[in-house]
Each structure stands twice: as C-alpha cells, then as structure tokens.
Design a protein around this motif. Structure first.
Motif, PDB file in Angstrom:
ATOM      1  N   ASN A  45      -3.141   3.954  -1.195  1.00 12.56           N
ATOM      2  CA  ASN A  45      -1.854   4.099  -1.879  1.00 12.56           C
ATOM      3  C   ASN A  45      -0.671   3.911  -0.919  1.00 12.56           C
ATOM      4  N   PRO A  46      -0.557   2.723  -0.328  1.00  9.83           N
ATOM      5  CA  PRO A  46       0.521   2.488   0.640  1.00  9.83           C
ATOM      6  C   PRO A  46       1.895   2.494  -0.022  1.00  9.83           C
ATOM      7  N   PRO A  47       2.935   2.804   0.746  1.00  8.08           N
ATOM      8  CA  PRO A  47       4.294   2.809   0.182  1.00  8.08           C
ATOM      9  C   PRO A  47       4.789   1.421  -0.222  1.00  8.08           C
ATOM     10  N   THR A  48       4.126   0.374   0.252  1.00 12.62           N
ATOM     11  CA  THR A  48       4.498  -0.983  -0.165  1.00 12.62           C
ATOM     12  C   THR A  48       4.119  -1.255  -1.619  1.00 12.62           C
ATOM     13  N   HIS A  49       3.190  -0.456  -2.179  1.00 13.87           N
ATOM     14  CA  HIS A  49       2.691  -0.593  -3.559  1.00 13.87           C
ATOM     15  C   HIS A  49       1.837  -1.842  -3.773  1.00 13.87           C
ATOM     16  N   TYR A  50       1.529  -2.554  -2.722  1.00 11.20           N
ATOM     17  CA  TYR A  50       0.607  -3.697  -2.837  1.00 11.20           C
ATOM     18  C   TYR A  50      -0.116  -3.872  -1.503  1.00 11.20           C
ATOM     19  N   ILE A  51      -1.265  -4.566  -1.561  1.00 12.56           N
ATOM     20  CA  ILE A  51      -2.032  -4.928  -0.367  1.00 12.56           C
ATOM     21  C   ILE A  51      -2.477  -6.372  -0.555  1.00 12.56           C
ATOM     22  N   VAL A  52      -2.291  -7.187   0.481  1.00 13.60           N
ATOM     23  CA  VAL A  52      -2.650  -8.605   0.442  1.00 13.60           C
ATOM     24  C   VAL A  52      -3.557  -8.910   1.628  1.00 13.60           C
ATOM     25  N   THR A  53      -4.662  -9.596   1.390  1.00 10.29           N
ATOM     26  CA  THR A  53      -5.459 -10.108   2.488  1.00 10.29           C
ATOM     27  C   THR A  53      -5.755 -11.577   2.237  1.00 10.29           C
ATOM     28  N   ALA A  54      -5.581 -12.382   3.287  1.00  9.94           N
ATOM     29  CA  ALA A  54      -5.857 -13.816   3.209  1.00  9.94           C
ATOM     30  C   ALA A  54      -6.376 -14.293   4.568  1.00  9.94           C
ATOM     31  N   ASN A  55      -7.255 -13.485   5.150  1.00  5.65           N
ATOM     32  CA  ASN A  55      -7.868 -13.783   6.442  1.00  5.65           C
ATOM     33  C   ASN A  55      -6.876 -13.748   7.594  1.00  5.65           C
ATOM     34  N   HIS A  56      -5.700 -13.165   7.345  1.00 11.62           N
ATOM     35  CA  HIS A  56      -4.711 -13.057   8.413  1.00 11.62           C
ATOM     36  C   HIS A  56      -4.945 -11.767   9.193  1.00 11.62           C
ATOM     37  N   LYS A  57      -4.119 -11.520  10.174  1.00 11.50           N
ATOM     38  CA  LYS A  57      -4.346 -10.412  11.092  1.00 11.50           C
ATOM     39  C   LYS A  57      -4.297  -9.084  10.351  1.00 11.50           C
ATOM     40  N   VAL A  58      -5.267  -8.225  10.650  1.00 12.77           N
ATOM     41  CA  VAL A  58      -5.412  -6.986   9.895  1.00 12.77           C
ATOM     42  C   VAL A  58      -4.348  -5.970  10.282  1.00 12.77           C
ATOM     43  N   VAL A  59      -4.182  -5.723  11.574  1.00 13.26           N
ATOM     44  CA  VAL A  59      -3.284  -4.671  12.052  1.00 13.26           C
ATOM     45  C   VAL A  59      -2.472  -5.191  13.231  1.00 13.26           C
TER      46      VAL A  59
END
Length: 796
Positions: A487-501
C-alpha cells in the motif's frame, strides 16, 4: 484439338479428385488426434467425478471434488491439447532432442547435459513437501492416462518423427521450470561480452556504450514509497541453438505489470495488469485454464507440462509477474592441475572434481555420443561447450543449487491475503520475478522473491578467479530483506524490468536493467488520468509510443531534408505522433534510422574490436546520451581519414534509411505514407519447431502478420536491429478488476490448441495483433452459458 482438350480436362479432373481425396484423408488423419470435449469418459486413475467445460475460446474450466482429481484432470487436458509441445519441452530440459531429431540438435544437447538442468530438477524433487509431490504425481498420472489411451491417435508430430512418448514424470515438469530459469535468470553471456568490451575500450568507454541505469530512476520502489539505508556467438553455438529452440530472443525478454489501488480507479477497487514478454513461438508458451476444487478456485495462465496457474487470480487475490533479471550467475576461471585434469586448485589445495559420464543418443547413429561433465565447487565446467575459450570456466548459478518453485505455485494459487502471498513467494527461488499483488480488501503490494547471491568480493560482472577464494558467495539476501512494498503512498506500482530500488539498498541485485522507457511510459499514462478503467488499462497495454524515437526526432527535423525524397518523408515526420503503428510510414522511417545510427555510431569501433554487428551494436540510451554532444569521439568513423561529427553520422544514416525503404517499396509515389509502413518489415511469424522444414511450414506455422511497437514500447514487439522480424511478444495479457471477477480480461498469442487444423490452433492471433482481450470467465453460470463443450471424466 478438341480431343486433346477433352483429354487434358479429364486429366485435370482426375488430378483434382486425387488432391481432394489426399487432402481429405490427411485432414481426417490429423483430426483423429483432436481432443474429445463432449460426452463421458471413464479414466483409470481418477478417484471421483470431474467436469471439464470448454468455453468458446477453448479455455477449459475444470471442476473436481479433490486436489488429486483436479491436477489429474489438468494433466489430461494439457495432454489433449499440447502433448507434442510438452514432449518437445521436456526433451529440451533433459537434453534429449537428438534422440528424435538427429545430428541437428546435438550441440544443444551437449550444452544442456553439461549445464545439467535435468540433474538440478531431480535434486529439487527430493526437497519438495509431500503435498506438492502428490500434486505433481497426480498431474503426471493424468498425462499418462491420456497417452496410454491415445497411442493410436497421437498428434501429427509423433507420426512424422516416428516415435511415441514415454510416461510423464514429476521430474519432467521440474526440468521445464529450469529451462525457464535459463531463459530469464542469468547473465553469464553478458559477463563474457563485458570482459571483451573492457579489454578493448576500457571502463570509461564501456560506460558510454553500456550506460548505467539513470540515477533519477524510475525505480519499481521509489524513495518516496520506501527507503533503504555479450558474448561472441561463435563461441557459444550450443547455447545459441538452445536459445532458438526455446525462444530466448535477446534483450527484450521481460514483461510489464502494474497495479493501482482504489483511489485511482473509477470503481474504487484495485486493478492489476500483466503482459509477460517472451520469445515468439507456435504454439503459445501459455495455456489458459481454470481450476476449481478442494478449496481452490484459480484462473489464469499455466505452462503445459506443469500443474497449477502461474499468473492470474483466485477468489481473494490477483497477481502478475515480470522478470527481475538479477545477477545470479557467475563464471569462475579455474586452475587445473597439470598432472591431473580432474583436479582444480582452491586456496592453495588441489581438490577433486565430480565427474559424470553422459551418453547422448542420436537418431541415425548406432552408438551414442559420449560426454564427460566435470564439476568444481562452483558448478559445471562449461569449456567443452565453449571450445575456443582460452580459460577453463565453471558456472555457478542459483537454479542449479536446489529450489522449490512448484511449492511456491501450489501455495500461491491458494493464498488469501498479503501474508499468505508473501509466504508462498518465500519458496520462489528462481527465476526471480517482480510480483505485483492486489486483494479484495483493497490492498496492493509488490514483492521480489528469489535467491540473490551475496558475494564476498566483486559484482559478478566479468569472469573471476576461482582458485583464490576471494570471490565466493557467502549466502543469499534474506527473504525478509528482499525488496517489497505494501500500500505505497504513490497508490500504484509499476514494473517493466527496470531497476528495482535506488542505490541506497544495502545489497547488490544487478547492474544490468532494462532501459526505463517502458516503465516511464506506463507511469506517465497512469498519472494522466485521475480515475482509471479496464478500458484504460487495455489502451496502456496497446500503447506504441516510442520515447527513444520521440527524443531522436527533433535532431532529425532540425537537420532538415536533402532532396525531393527526403522532403516527402520529412513531411510525414513533422506530423508524426511518435507511435509505432504497423501502418505508419513515419514509424518505419524512424526505426530503420535508429538502426543505421547505432551501426554508424558504434559499429566501426566494434568491428575493429572484433565484435560483429549481429552480436551487439549498442543500446538506444547509449546513442541518445551522446546526441547533446555533437563532437563525441563515438561519432567519428575510425575507418575514414575524416573526423565525423553527430550531424555527419545523422545525415549518412538518413540517406541510408531512404535507400532502405526506396529499394524495397518504391519512392513514396503519390505521397502515400503507408507505402513505407512499419508493418511491412516488422511482422510476427509464429513458427513451430517442425515449421522450418518445407513444406511443413504451410501446415505448422502461422503468419506473418504486421506488428506494432518495438522493444522500447509498452506493447513490446522486440526485434534484432537490421532484421525487423518480431522475436519477442506480449505472450499473455491479463487485466484484473479485483473483486469484480466478471470484468476481467485475458488473451495469449496463438490459441489453446497445439494441433494444426484445429479451430483453436491460431484463432487468437488476430485478437492478439489488435490487443482485443476475451472475457476471463470465472463464475460457473457464465462458464455454462459460454460453453462449447462439457466432458465428464469418471473413475474407471
């Protein structure tokens, strides 16, 4: 003359009758292996009653009273539709292709036996809990029940190659999981490539040619969400053959997924999307299925050959996956005892290798191929399949060191909340994936699972000494400390094989990430609307806007056209919206121009260094990073006495682009932009393993069909520069309206059937091409209403 005409007409009629007769007999022969989808069958091995509804897209919905019968029926149904694909895949996993295909696949078998995927699968089976082994065995029993009752009606491929399948085993299932690890989970090729680049260009130049990930991101878990304190192809012929057989096609393998919470949707419920990007093939790598029974109610994408659902939703949660691409493979240079080839040095002491003798049966040979495989503490010695390597190289890889992937799938399909979801992923050791999550309570989350090595020294970017003990793995990142967010404050999560952290994460995951273009575009589109719908998610999956092309375009327009043909082309470019649609001539111009720019900027230096254009010509980000500096050394063509700058290379590349299109499709006569349409050279051809043999391609292959997008667009259609044929596709698409299960959608590339001439062999291609999903049926009353068949399976 009239008599001759009558004779010829009679001959023609006879020929036509014979052709029709042969065609009809061939059709009837092929049709014999089509699955029974209606009626009742008594099957040995079942414990009770199973209902198999098939909907109008050929998706089976299996209802059983217990877990054994559910997995048994899944094995039976997979075999009905995809038995040949399952057989082919297990032979890849075991390195046994040459038994049925002969000398042509011997190099791949040697590679696969050396790396030892099947041996690793056997080791995995020994550590799985009893309930998972029971499910694997029930699945295998279902496959074997089908084989045993259909030996006279097997798919056409078995008849053409003249053999029958052996019984299916749980190890066959686990071995295919290892093949997927090989597809998605390593970087040993890039270690060899990077070592070669460093030896020629030095570290500073390599950083320009292979740019590090941008400091500003985007990241899967950005700071505001959570904070923390190539190779030479000639040397790897066997591996290249394996890649071609499996569909491992270059840097665009990966995927997109994203999830938003209810504050960003029109319904107030979370929504989740996923589209894995894998090698194009026939039939599809995925098989949609719905499993109901023993408390399980899960629907989504499965792998033929494996029980359970890999991507999808159950009654409580939904999930999707993309590849992390962590650095989980290291090459070690070993010192061999000159007096004993079966010993190697480690920290001043000679240690004995483990030695295994392999025999590879080869069709057409009286005697098997002998292969000796040697292991050090670091893993198998790969030098026999890299014959021109100067060093003795051993491969250490997490997938060879034990795992419980199928335990993870078993628990994931049954998870009811965030805690159970995370517990399931504790056992997802390889290949590491970006999992996004949503549940009916309104929560969203992200978890990265996997065994990620902690190194005593170095980052695993190049081969390292194996004899010193300095570069050993000291353990794996603890699961509790792997990246996750809830439940991040951004209200969304996106992954597309880009850098995790960001870099303040305390552990090393990788230095090799996908360029952030797809991720940034998805983020931009999610932020563009306050309230998103399922249709909006569909439009994002279908998006073909190219950020690299859009960044390049101003430099092209600023330079201006030379000559009447460029005048016409530039007219279209000035009006272009940046989308790589299949009917767009501007898209065709810009993608060919990008190729020529990469070749003309980097190709001369790489050629001088002995690296072929077909192996590596750089990344779009490397090129675009140079463009603000018109006089970068990379722009100078080292093969000419002049000193070229950016505009010289750009002008040359534009001229070559015009020549490319003009020679093939004419000179834009009548100012018709679609004369140079992107889809004329960028097309999808779905090729069956036997489709490379003519005239079998007419029966087994499908396409070509014009394709949209590129490797840098959300609608991923990756290709190799210079050969624009699609190599990587959105292999499966799903959109989940979490909690409103009737509003979910899915599709994959070709069709549910693996049998040519069956109506579901290629019936999804057109909808895949247009990104038109079908309903992801879930409620039983909807399934019955849309059913095209009901097969009852009963105990015998």
């Amino acid at each position: 003359m009239r008599l001759l005409r009558k004779i010829l007409l009679s001959v023609l009629v006879v020929v036509l009758v014979l052709v029709l007769l042969v065609s009809s007999l061939a059709y009837l022969f092929v049709r014999r292996s089509f699955p029974q989808t209606n009626g009742t069958l008594h099957v040995a091995g079942l414990q009770g009653r199973v209902e198999v509804y098939r909907d109008q897209w050929g998706v089976p919905h299996i209802f059983a009273d217990n877990a054994h019968d559910l997995y048994f029926a899944q094995g039976y149904v997979h075999a009905q539709d995809r038995l040949w694909q399952m057989e082919f895949n297990r032979r890849i996993g075991a390195g046994r292709l040459s038994e049925v295909l002969g000398e042509a696949t011997l190099k791949s078998d040697r590679f696969l036996r050396t790396i030892g995927l099947y041996r690793a699968a056997q080791a995995d089976l020994a550590v799985l809990p009893s309930e998972v082994i029971a499910g694997l065995q029930a699945y295998a029993d279902g496959v074997n029940a089908y084989i045993s009752t259909h030996r006279d009606r097997l798919p056409l491929e078995f008849a053409l190659l003249g053999f029958q399948p052996e019984p299916w085993t749980p190890t066959d299932t686990l071995a295919w999981g290892k093949v997927m690890c090989l597809d998605l989970g390593g970087n040993w090729e890039s270690e060899l490539l990077r070592a070669k680049l460093l030896s020629v260009f030095g570290e500073d130049k390599v950083r320009e040619l292979v740019p590090p990930y941008p400091d500003e991101g985007p990241f899967i878990i950005p700071p505001e969400a959570k904070s923390y304190a190539y190779w030479d192809e000639e040397l790897l012929e066997g591996y290249q053959q394996v890649k071609a057989l499996v569909g491992m096609h270059g840097p665009y393998l990966g995927s997109n997924n994203w999830v938003v919470d209810g504050t960003k949707t029109a319904t107030g419920r979370p929504m989740l999307a996923n589209d894995p990007h894998l090698g194009i093939q026939m039939p599809s790598i995925w098989y949609e299925i719905h499993l109901v029974g023993d408390g399980l109610d899960v629907v989504g994408a499965s792998f033929p050959g494996a029980p359970g659902v890999i991507i999808g939703h159950n009654r409580y949660i939904a999930w999707g996956v993309t590849n992390v691409g962590p650095d989980v493979q290291d090459l070690y240079v070993e010192k061999i005892n000159p007096d004993n080839p079966n010993q190697y040095e480690f920290m001043g002491t000679w240690e004995d290798m483990t030695v295994i003798e392999e025999e590879i049966k080869v069709k057409g040979r009286a005697e098997p191929e002998k292969l000796t495989v040697r292991f050090t503490r670091h893993g198998p010695i790969m030098t026999p399949v890299i014959p021109e390597a100067k060093d003795v190289l051993a491969l250490r890889w997490t997938a060879l060191e034990g795992g419980q992937l199928l335990r993870s799938v078993y628990l994931l399909d049954r998870a009811r909340n965030w805690e159970e979801f995370r517990e399931a992923l504790r056992y997802w050791q390889a290949p590491s994936q970006n999992f996004v999550y949503a549940d009916v309570e309104g929560n969203i989350g992200y978890q990265m699972p996997g065994d990620i090595p902690i190194r005593a020294k170095g980052r695993g970017l190049v081969p390292v000494p194996g004899w010193t003990g300095e570069y050993e793995w000291t353990g794996y990142i603890p699961f509790e400390e792997l990246p996750f967010v809830y439940n991040p404050p951004t209200h969304y999560i996106v992954t597309a094989n880009h850098k995790v952290v960001p870099d303040d994460y305390p552990y090393f995951i990788s230095d090799e990430w996908a360029e952030p273009y797809r991720a940034q575009r998805i983020i931009d589109l999610l932020q563009a609307k306050d309230k998103l719908t399922v249709d909006d998610f569909r439009d994002i999956q279908a998006d073909t806007y190219s950020i690299p092309a859009a960044k390049l375009l101003p430099y092209v327009l600023q330079l201006g056209p030379e000559g009447w043909l460029q005048e016409r082309a530039f007219k279209f470019l000035r009006e272009w919206d940046g989308r790589l649609e299949s009917d767009s001539g501007s898209a065709g111009i810009m993608e060919v121009l990008l190729w020529r720019l990469l070749v003309n900027t980097f190709g001369d230096e790489l050629k001088k260094a002995g690296i072929k254009e077909s192996d590596f010509i750089g990344f779009p980000s490397a090129l675009l990073n140079l463009f603000p500096s018109a006089n970068s050394d990379w722009f100078d063509d080292v093969s000419t006495p002049e000193v070229e700058n950016r505009d010289d290379i750009l002008r040359r590349s534009i001229a070559e682009t015009m020549d490319f299109w003009g020679r093939r499709f004419g000179d834009l006569i009548g100012n018709k932009e679609d004369q140079w349409a992107w889809g004329k050279v960028h097309f999808a051809l779905f090729e069956h393993p036997l489709g490379s043999v003519k005239p079998l391609h007419l029966l087994f292959n499908r396409g070509p069909v014009p394709a949209r997008g590129s490797g840098e667009t959300v609608d991923n259609a990756g290709y190799k520069r210079g050969d624009f044929t699609v190599r990587v596709v959105a292999s499966y698409r799903q959109i989940i309206d979490v909690g409103e299960w009737r509003n979910c959608r899915s599709q994959h590339t070709t069709g549910q059937s693996g049998q040519p001439l069956h109506k579901h062999y290629g019936d999804m291609i057109a909808s895949w091409q247009d990104v038109r999903h079908h309903p992801m049926l879930y409620e039983k009353e909807d399934i019955i209403a849309k059913a095209e068949g009901l097969l009852i399976l009963l105990a015998k």
